[in-house]
Design a protein around this motif. Structure first.
Motif, PDB file in Angstrom:
ATOM      1  N   THR A  55       0.797  -1.220   0.000  1.00  0.00           N
ATOM      2  CA  THR A  55       0.000   0.000   0.000  1.00  0.00           C
ATOM      3  C   THR A  55       0.829   1.268   0.000  1.00  0.00           C
ATOM      4  OG1 THR A  55      -0.166   0.009   2.419  1.00  0.00           O
ATOM      5  CG2 THR A  55      -1.945  -1.071   1.206  1.00  0.00           C
ATOM      6  N   THR A  56       1.994   1.237   0.613  1.00  0.00           N
ATOM      7  CA  THR A  56       2.712   2.478   0.891  1.00  0.00           C
ATOM      8  C   THR A  56       4.216   2.324   0.689  1.00  0.00           C
ATOM      9  OG1 THR A  56       1.045   3.017   2.564  1.00  0.00           O
ATOM     10  CG2 THR A  56       3.104   4.235   2.677  1.00  0.00           C
ATOM     11  N   ILE A  57       4.823   3.379   0.177  1.00  0.00           N
ATOM     12  CA  ILE A  57       6.275   3.531   0.266  1.00  0.00           C
ATOM     13  C   ILE A  57       6.479   4.694   1.226  1.00  0.00           C
ATOM     14  CG2 ILE A  57       8.446   4.063  -0.889  1.00  0.00           C
ATOM     15  CD1 ILE A  57       7.293   2.880  -3.449  1.00  0.00           C
ATOM     16  N   ALA A  58       7.138   4.404   2.341  1.00  0.00           N
ATOM     17  CA  ALA A  58       7.294   5.382   3.411  1.00  0.00           C
ATOM     18  C   ALA A  58       8.451   6.328   3.140  1.00  0.00           C
ATOM     19  CB  ALA A  58       7.503   4.664   4.742  1.00  0.00           C
ATOM     20  N   GLU A  59       8.296   7.541   3.646  1.00  0.00           N
ATOM     21  CA  GLU A  59       9.329   8.580   3.627  1.00  0.00           C
ATOM     22  C   GLU A  59       9.935   8.775   2.242  1.00  0.00           C
ATOM     23  OE1 GLU A  59      11.981   8.386   7.084  1.00  0.00           O
ATOM     24  OE2 GLU A  59      10.572   6.930   7.946  1.00  0.00           O
ATOM     25  N   CYS A  60       9.082   9.058   1.275  1.00  0.00           N
ATOM     26  CA  CYS A  60       9.495   9.262  -0.116  1.00  0.00           C
ATOM     27  C   CYS A  60       9.833  10.716  -0.387  1.00  0.00           C
ATOM     28  CB  CYS A  60       8.357   8.891  -1.072  1.00  0.00           C
ATOM     29  SG  CYS A  60       8.289   7.168  -1.435  1.00  0.00           S
ATOM     30  N   ALA A  61      10.736  10.912  -1.307  1.00  0.00           N
ATOM     31  CA  ALA A  61      11.062  12.242  -1.828  1.00  0.00           C
ATOM     32  C   ALA A  61      11.650  12.052  -3.224  1.00  0.00           C
ATOM     33  CB  ALA A  61      12.059  12.959  -0.923  1.00  0.00           C
TER      34      ALA A  61
END
Length: 141
Positions: free
Chosen positions: A82-88
């Motif tokens: 569901t999620t990729i954490a702490e993306c930039a």
């Protein structure tokens, strides 16, 4: 063009647009949120909407993984599906979004600004051709 490529282009627009809008902050990308915007219209929940949502969600998640593997984005960890954490955005991603392609050069709009404008409406007003042109500009640096 196959539907999966159109959906990939929409996923790229959602993901990179959201990261461009929040740059340089790290944010969590939840692919379910993007799929909800694109698969349910006027709050209608019908069987075909649920199936479409599931298809979009899977494509958007894999698009995020593709952008991560290709170095356009960075993230700390993939949480489930569901999620990729702490993306930039990475430098490569930021440079790609700051390009001003020939097709919009007179307007001095970068690809990132174009994606931000599209994202305000959940990409519903974007034509397939416009999304395709934006994605080509990103990857053809």
């Amino acid at each position: 063009m196959p539907n999966n490529i159109d959906d990939f282009n929409s996923g790229v627009a959602h993901i990179l647009g959201k990261l461009y809008e929040n740059f340089p902050k790290e944010i969590d990308l939840n692919f379910n949120d993007f799929a909800i915007k694109d698969s349910y219209q006027d709050g209608a929940i019908q069987r075909e909407n649920i199936e479409r949502h599931n298809d979009l969600y899977e494509i958007y998640f894999n698009t995020g993984r593709f952008l991560l593997a290709e170095g356009y984005i960075r993230g700390k960890k993939v949480e489930g599906k569901t999620t990729i954490a702490e993306c930039a955005l990475t430098t490569k991603g930021l440079v790609a979004l700051q390009r001003v392609p020939d097709s919009i050069q007179g307007k001095q709009r970068s690809v990132g600004d174009f994606l931000l404008d599209l994202g305000k409406d959940g990409l519903k007003t974007a034509t397939k051709e416009a999304l395709s042109a934006a994605v080509r500009a990103i990857f053809n640096g």
